[in-house]
Design an enzyme around this catalytic site. Sequence first.
Site, PDB file in Angstrom:
ATOM      1  N   HIS A   1       0.868  -1.182   0.000  1.00  0.00           N
ATOM      2  CA  HIS A   1       0.000   0.000   0.000  1.00  0.00           C
ATOM      3  C   HIS A   1       0.907   1.236   0.000  1.00  0.00           C
ATOM      4  CE1 HIS A   1      -2.802   2.934   1.844  1.00  0.00           C
ATOM      5  NE2 HIS A   1      -3.780   2.108   1.534  1.00  0.00           N
TER       6      HIS A   1
ATOM      7  N   LYS B   1     -10.485  -0.719  10.431  1.00  0.00           N
ATOM      8  CA  LYS B   1     -10.651  -1.913   9.585  1.00  0.00           C
ATOM      9  C   LYS B   1     -10.995  -3.128  10.442  1.00  0.00           C
ATOM     10  CE  LYS B   1      -7.302  -0.286   6.164  1.00  0.00           C
ATOM     11  NZ  LYS B   1      -8.129   0.368   5.157  1.00  0.00           N
TER      12      LYS B   1
ATOM     13  N   CYS C   1      -4.742   2.650  -3.593  1.00  0.00           N
ATOM     14  CA  CYS C   1      -3.505   3.168  -2.994  1.00  0.00           C
ATOM     15  C   CYS C   1      -2.353   2.206  -3.213  1.00  0.00           C
ATOM     16  CB  CYS C   1      -3.681   3.460  -1.508  1.00  0.00           C
ATOM     17  SG  CYS C   1      -4.889   4.740  -1.188  1.00  0.00           S
TER      18      CYS C   1
END
Lengths: 423, 150
Positions: A140, A243, A381
């Site tokens: 990421h 998350k 991303c």
Amino acid sequence: MTRPGDLLAAAPARKAPAAFDVERVRADFPILRQTVFGKPLVYLDNAATAQKPRAVIDTLTRFYEVDNANIHRGLHQLSERSTAAYEETRAKVRRFLNAAEDREIVFVRGTTEAINLAASSYARPHVGRDDEVLITTMEHHSNIVPWQMLCEEKGARLRVAPINDDGELLLDEFEALLGPRTRIVSVAHVSNALGTVNPIRRIVEMAHRRNIPVLVDGAQAAPHLKIDVRDLDCDFYTLSGHKLFGPTGIGVLYGKAALLEAMPPYQGGGDMIASVTFEKTIYNRLPHKFEAGTPHIAGVIGLGAAIDYLESIDPEGRAAHEQALLEHATRRLAELPRLRIVGRAKEKTGVLSFVIEGIHPHDIGTILDREGIAIRAGHHCAQPLMDRFGVPATARASFALYNTREEVGALESGIRKVLGVFR
Amino acid sequence: MASDLGDLYQEVILDHNRQPRNFGDLPGANRRAEGFNPLCGDRVTVSLTLEGDVLKDIRFQGSGCAISKASASMMTETMKGRTRAQAERLFQEFHRLLTEDSGAPDAASLGKLVVFSGVREFPIRVKCATLAWHTLRAALDSAHGIASTE
């Protein structure tokens, strides 16, 4: 290959044990009850952020209604309660990660800040001119850019271990890149764009044989896998609360105590000091040294509630459900014409990325949205990873414990609609 | 198809998506700009031959969603032969078409570009529809420009 036990249960596609009841789980998440454009919400953007169970929402409300006070300083009852709840969460996170000590748990804003902290406080003093930092192709941006910034500052080199066409790390090539100049390895436990589960234990073994520390970005792993930092033997581990069904703006950096002890503070301010004069400041002990300023107290306590919630659910049943759902979705989508799944690693969790010939992911996302289906369309991303697969973007469905086979059915019908529009 | 989706993905848009017009590099172009949408990573390059005040020829390249590709394609068709002042006016009209509910834009001047009025119902897609237009503006403003939707 991940060793069995890295996954909560390396269960084949089979019916979830009676103990895990997805409908009961769904009832715990108020947001899932709504309709979007007249259709039941099908939330498949969990890798971006997960929804929050009632228990987390109620804990936040209760905190602000009953216990709110600043921590570590007030002599009054409310401060005592909020301090206790805050520090109890540290112990919960320690157990959740199976870390050795509470002081190895540092609260930060999220994985991005955790990696920046490690890059700044650990790596900056260790990385010099012509040294190397090793990451992988599937990282990421948050596990690329902090290292890039550091390398630029130091005249060091960012090395990138390649992956195969299925989206699996090439371990031999990874090992070949571990050299005398490698100062740190930073790697995702689970890829946010592909769902690949990386063989962290072997990565750590290879690096440690050469005395190179390893940071593991666990943002996408924590919601799906059992994490045991002592078993992985990684030096740093990061996670993001939002998350993990907790609040946004809160995350964790785990670090081995000896490493954290030796590191300079990340930010200066209140709470991170033992004593201050204009001549000299004595820093506070771990973990407070790294928690300057009033932290996100409510966020920490909310994260604790999220961990309690997750631990109240049968782990084997949940893992089997999630694994079966991903396999089911993979099978269904693979049958659709013009559709190609991006990321076919043998060890995967939570994520199904795909492209459709002649249809841009944004158009897929827009049409699915009108069906009440929330997915992510874009580069996730992870632009270098998109380049690796020769696509500007993918559509990504990502799953959580509350998703169902019916929702996979809705996704499939939605994609058929997309194919109908773009005949 | 739900009616607002039908308004968005009109046949003429789908057609330009499938077969974009004026697609490719423009040899001998004297103006060129690259446009970038950080939201999706899409890129478009607009090349043009400016003769005096007139956009003699114009082409675009890049990858993008149906909306951005069709918009770029139809923009190049509309712009060919226009003056800079006319191009700027069209930009303004097109932008109003996508963003303003009231104050009906000058449909006559926009011609078939009015098919993009459906984008209004999809605010997040307005950037897709305007990427090539911003890029054209950047190309006109400087010899080597970079346009961004942000």
